[in-house]
Write a protein that holds these residues in place. Structure first.
Motif, PDB file in Angstrom:
ATOM      1  N   ALA A 137       2.848   2.803   8.212  1.00  0.00           N
ATOM      2  CA  ALA A 137       3.089   3.734   7.109  1.00  0.00           C
ATOM      3  C   ALA A 137       2.160   3.434   5.931  1.00  0.00           C
ATOM      4  O   ALA A 137       1.846   4.316   5.121  1.00  0.00           O
ATOM      5  CB  ALA A 137       4.548   3.646   6.654  1.00  0.00           C
ATOM      6  N   GLY A 138       1.728   2.198   5.837  1.00  0.00           N
ATOM      7  CA  GLY A 138       0.834   1.809   4.739  1.00  0.00           C
ATOM      8  C   GLY A 138      -0.623   2.047   5.078  1.00  0.00           C
ATOM      9  O   GLY A 138      -1.512   1.796   4.262  1.00  0.00           O
ATOM     10  N   ASN A 192       0.795  -1.228   0.000  1.00  0.00           N
ATOM     11  CA  ASN A 192       0.000   0.000   0.000  1.00  0.00           C
ATOM     12  C   ASN A 192       0.832   1.286   0.000  1.00  0.00           C
ATOM     13  O   ASN A 192       0.429   2.278  -0.619  1.00  0.00           O
ATOM     14  CB  ASN A 192      -0.929   0.051   1.223  1.00  0.00           C
ATOM     15  N   THR A 193       1.941   1.261   0.712  1.00  0.00           N
ATOM     16  CA  THR A 193       2.728   2.495   0.838  1.00  0.00           C
ATOM     17  C   THR A 193       3.166   3.037  -0.517  1.00  0.00           C
ATOM     18  O   THR A 193       3.449   4.220  -0.654  1.00  0.00           O
ATOM     19  CB  THR A 193       4.012   2.258   1.664  1.00  0.00           C
ATOM     20  N   ASP A 230       2.466  -2.581   8.643  1.00  0.00           N
ATOM     21  CA  ASP A 230       3.257  -1.348   8.660  1.00  0.00           C
ATOM     22  C   ASP A 230       2.334  -0.126   8.696  1.00  0.00           C
ATOM     23  O   ASP A 230       1.603   0.139   7.745  1.00  0.00           O
ATOM     24  CB  ASP A 230       4.130  -1.309   7.389  1.00  0.00           C
ATOM     25  N   ASP A 274      -4.456  11.285   1.374  1.00  0.00           N
ATOM     26  CA  ASP A 274      -3.663  10.808   0.245  1.00  0.00           C
ATOM     27  C   ASP A 274      -4.560  10.320  -0.892  1.00  0.00           C
ATOM     28  O   ASP A 274      -4.339  10.610  -2.070  1.00  0.00           O
ATOM     29  CB  ASP A 274      -2.754   9.655   0.682  1.00  0.00           C
ATOM     30  N   ALA A 287      -2.728   5.207   2.220  1.00  0.00           N
ATOM     31  CA  ALA A 287      -2.608   5.050   3.668  1.00  0.00           C
ATOM     32  C   ALA A 287      -3.623   5.908   4.413  1.00  0.00           C
ATOM     33  O   ALA A 287      -4.044   5.567   5.517  1.00  0.00           O
ATOM     34  CB  ALA A 287      -1.198   5.407   4.114  1.00  0.00           C
ATOM     35  N   LYS A 327       0.589   5.514  -3.798  1.00  0.00           N
ATOM     36  CA  LYS A 327       0.461   6.943  -4.093  1.00  0.00           C
ATOM     37  C   LYS A 327       1.521   7.454  -5.079  1.00  0.00           C
ATOM     38  O   LYS A 327       1.167   8.023  -6.125  1.00  0.00           O
ATOM     39  CB  LYS A 327       0.485   7.755  -2.803  1.00  0.00           C
ATOM     40  N   TRP A 341       4.236  -6.457   5.655  1.00  0.00           N
ATOM     41  CA  TRP A 341       3.970  -5.069   5.260  1.00  0.00           C
ATOM     42  C   TRP A 341       2.536  -4.634   5.555  1.00  0.00           C
ATOM     43  O   TRP A 341       2.257  -3.453   5.673  1.00  0.00           O
ATOM     44  CB  TRP A 341       4.344  -4.826   3.798  1.00  0.00           C
TER      45      TRP A 341
END
Lengths: 372, 372, 372, 372
Positions: free
Chosen positions: C179-180, C82-83, C177, C111, C107, C86, C174
């Protein structure tokens, strides 16, 4: 308020179930006639005493003939092993008393017919305990069929499968005694045959198959001695009905995992009905002619719009149980005794069911179709 | 990377399904051999051209013999009406080319056996499209049985029920042409017989019943002329298997509401497996010996631990579809052509299935058991 | 015949699923535009090479920017963690190329909205892979609702439950995470939110609850080091829709035993629709106003009268699978690119879904209702 | 043999159900204490007389205070509309008589707690009729949880959905009277909250949502006058339990097609239990750690190895019904009165359930989480 004195012979699974039903029935249905648990007979005095106390009978005896003769007994109720049904029923008939007998009625169709004939000659009402027929869902199925809602009948598939004899260490019991009749085909096959006849009508001919899966069993619980099994563990038959439809039935008491599968599918030219007693409060029905893209089987839950349900509960989907079907059976008996609609299945109907059982076994042995 | 030139004869339901599978298979399974859609034959040029374009074939012809002779065609794929299977397959075999043919293989077991014998004599590989066998859930069922997880086999109940001929106004089609063989018993009965053999092994003898429910149908779509139906709409048979188990099968194309019921229940001495193609991604299994009060059938969803599933999807419960089974079938064909495991069912197996079909019909006519 | 050059970034579960769909789609739907697997990008050269070969792409690269710039690439397809969605999507948009991106789009909702705005400004078409929406059964559900067949909408209950993170020894990935983005609420909660919006329309406000059930997991496969889990394992929300209906959603990836439960129940004033992806080829519908004693939910099997089914199979009840839904998704993308109906869900719709995700998390933290 | 004189107040659905249970219980369970239907009170003399006759009570009265004072009444049984529960129960407690009251116990948690406190102060035993808890399948679920068979509890989803108020022409009834308490959240929400507490323990906090779907209803059967509905038709809540698990409940009496859905799913770290009262004789359980490729939910049918089943029937899969659950409830009451295990739920437990109901409503109004 009338009283109906009940004389129960036998106090096993079915004896207890009858007692529960007789105690419940007047309250559930608001009957004018109240059954009274007068006398219980069992094989010896202590057993009979214990059972009478447990089941709520006023008196006990080890003499079933005395029970039949007892003036307080107005209905003779037979729940003994099959071999005993005939002498007991004939004695009750000879005494002019109505008889309520568990299935299968007799070891052979000839015996069953003799019992039916005796009852007819004596003008005695008879009642046989094919309790599953009393489920409101089966009454609904019959109503749907008789209304023509699924068109002309085309096909019937019936299954009665349980697994109580799957374990080869399950010991020999009276159910395996050939003197009492056939095996699974009679013990539970008679149930699915009773359903077949209830929904489809007369059976004209059959091609049968019977199999003994476990050839020897311990002679008794924990016994190391093995005893030959001379009756079938599973049976199947192809069927032709008088109405032109065809079908099949199957009975097995070695169907691993199946606890109470009494299932059928009836197909007509305009729809199909499917049922399984393991989900006894629902029935599946498909009608042809539904809007395209919206066709499907409906799952109908039992409810107060179905026969006899409302007396138990005013709200749909709340469920009846096994004993409730027996209560409906007993209610229909009391109604019949009070001059209401004739009870079915009676001895004559049970004799026809037994004739189908015998025809299946004969066909299996002779390896060709047999007329019932 | 190898190329396998596909020559497809016929472009109906099954022809299209084959084309979809051949296009998908190399990508799904990462095959070294890539099928190439070379040539499509159909009854006339315009139909063939249209179908070739729609299904992605490079060329079209109205001459199936030319297709077989075409050097670019490495696999002859027959999806025509049943009456044409035999001459086409024999021609392909004579040309030394492997043949992939839809079921039922032939109008009679004798024809099917002749085809199987010809293939054997010519050393030609053959493949028959009983696609439901390729479902990972059926592979699981077979694995469970072969592992002995449900003990010795006791019973098989197989049903193939659809309703595409329920409406009596559905017109006469080539499926009703007796020259192409029997009716429902061959068309879909062969599927459930293929399952029976896949799971249970050889069938020794049968007692059959066949019925024509709708005796006349419109001669064509919208036609007012009625044409006699000379094949069965539904069929049933009792079965004895070589392993000693017994069972039954049933086939109907007039089963109102049943869209794709290909259902079976296999009972062993230690468990039971139940499946219905209408829920093709799940299977029910019961094992004896479970903890008391915790006994039950498990519903197992298809997943990557089952044969061939992972190539489609790494996550369980995500579902394969009908065309995916065909892709697995085609993959097994390509593997066999590349020297991998022999493909089943081949012509010989299909001949045995057809022999069971014929025996059911013969038994139904002669009204006694018939050896297969 | 047009060619559409596909540039795929990422080659995991979804990358492979996209490739399968792109290979199948033209054959299934007889499209004029044929997707061509031009270029695959993955994290390093060997991985990309291997994946390109396995999935059938002509070329491979480890440079996703080069992929976007490649003149043969007409559609940029993003299936990375996912991170990365974008920057990749914005680059593709900047290059004026249509983008197909897996869910969750980004995320955060901010975004996602930025991505949607960029696409709108650039006039670039966007497509997000909420594949379950493409099931013909969901299309049927929407059609039933839009037709008013179940009256005014009253209630929605949505569940997405899987168990792939149930085992606390399943290592950190991940997906965990932060961030994602969020955890289960984003990964699979976005699916059930996409269904909620598809069937019910805009979500006005939510009250959310998020929970981390397994607080630490092995840092990697087989690792003894434990790593904190900072995202949710399960989430729930109460919902108010713009149309006045209310409801709830729930997402969990620690739902032991649930493999692919994406289930919903929509209640209207005149009926109810119920669905579970674990039985993706059937749907249950109840309509009020049925005849008394015949009321029930219908089980409707997928068939050719439902959207997009017939292209896969002309016969009902034969089943589509997971990859078939993806093929329908890809078909709708190609149609949209060819000037057909706009594809949904696009980036704007995905941003709204993400806004609901973020609102649930915010509401859970602030412990009161939050406007979406 | 002891006699327990029953004084029943109210003779509707629940009054009748209690009477059936009291008549059946001694026979089913072989109790030493036999309930005797002494006195029935209803709103006026004729109604009371009719009901007493129909339900088998010896005497009738229109004076519930006289009933409580009657020396033959050993147990005061309250099945009236909710508004009357409190004064009647307090009077019975003041008279030192044990009280059996239908749910919901009171209009507010404060009232319920006052009743519980009064009973505690007086040393009077109390019993509340949350009958669904007495299903052997729920007892099994609790046993599985307490054994740790599904590990630590993670999640609970509870639904009580019926459709008896779906039709907007269904008239206003006492259930809609705000004086009697809340709407669906109290009437049936209390059931699912009782299940939540039974299986999961104390509820710490909730976030609730309540909705009135049908704002006006006919003032009475057939009336053209419309009356405002001031209570909820459906309610939902997010829940946090004291044991750290989280979950949700939902209640609706406008759930078209749902007749008796009292469903839950409990997830633990090692398994999941799922149940629906519409199939009250089965329960689904999944245990982690099953052999790969054989994982699945088990469907367990009720049977004699489950609590209280064997007294009804010695054979598994034969089914209990709704009234049987009430019989088990009444049996537990009689046991408790005889010095056996304390009965649950008592007034104190019902007050906690009511506290959760009130908290849901308060939370819904204040739009944030509320501590229970």
């Amino acid at each position: 308020m009338q009283r109906l004195g009940i004389g129960l012979i036998g106090s096993g699974f079915m004896g207890r179930s009858h007692a529960i039903a007789f105690r419940a029935v007047a309250g559930i249905f608001g009957l004018e006639t109240v059954p009274v648990l007068e006398l219980l007979a069992d094989i010896n005095r202590p057993t009979a005493e214990r059972a009478a106390k447990a089941l709520g009978f006023a008196r006990a005896t080890d003499d079933w003939q005395a029970l039949i003769a007892d003036p307080a007994v107005g209905l003779v109720d037979i729940t003994t092993p099959n071999t005993l049904h005939k002498p007991m029923a004939l004695a009750a008939i000879a005494a002019g008393k109505p008889v309520y007998c568990e299935k299968p009625l007799a070891a052979t169709a000839a015996d069953a017919q003799e019992m039916a004939d005796a009852a007819k000659a004596a003008g005695v009402q008879t009642f046989v305990g094919f309790n599953y027929l009393k489920n409101p869902m089966l009454a609904l199925a019959r109503e749907v069929i008789l209304n023509g809602e699924i068109g002309d009948l085309v096909s019937f598939r019936g299954i009665h499968a349980e697994d109580y004899m799957t374990d080869p260490l399950n010991p020999w019991t009276w159910r395996l005694d050939p003197a009492g009749g056939h095996g699974a085909v009679a013990d539970i096959g008679s149930h699915i045959l009773s359903v077949a006849r209830f929904l489809m009508g007369d059976i004209v001919e059959v091609s049968g198959q019977i199999v003994t899966v476990v050839p020897k069993r311990p002679a008794g619980p924990g016994s190391h001695e093995l005893r030959d099994v001379l009756v079938d563990d599973q049976a199947r038959a192809l069927i032709r009905f008088a109405n032109g439809a065809t079908g099949s039935i199957e009975a097995s008491w070695v169907a691993a995992g199946r606890k109470m599968t009494l299932a059928f599918e009836v197909t007509g030219t305009k729809g199909t009905i499917a049922f399984d007693q393991e989900r006894m409060n629902e029935i599946q029905i498909y009608f042809t002619g539904q809007r395209r893209g919206r066709e499907g089987f409906k799952t109908i839950l039992s409810g107060p719009d179905h026969p006899n349900y409302r007396d138990f509960c005013p709200a749909p989907g709340h469920h009846l149980g096994f004993n409730d079907m027996k209560t409906i059976e007993v209610k229909a008996i009391i109604d019949a005794l009070a001059g209401g609609p004739a009870f079915m299945p009676d001895f004559q109907e049970a004799a026809r069911i037994q004739a189908a059982v015998d025809a299946i076994v004969l066909s299996a042995r002779e390896r060709h179709w047999v007329t019932v």
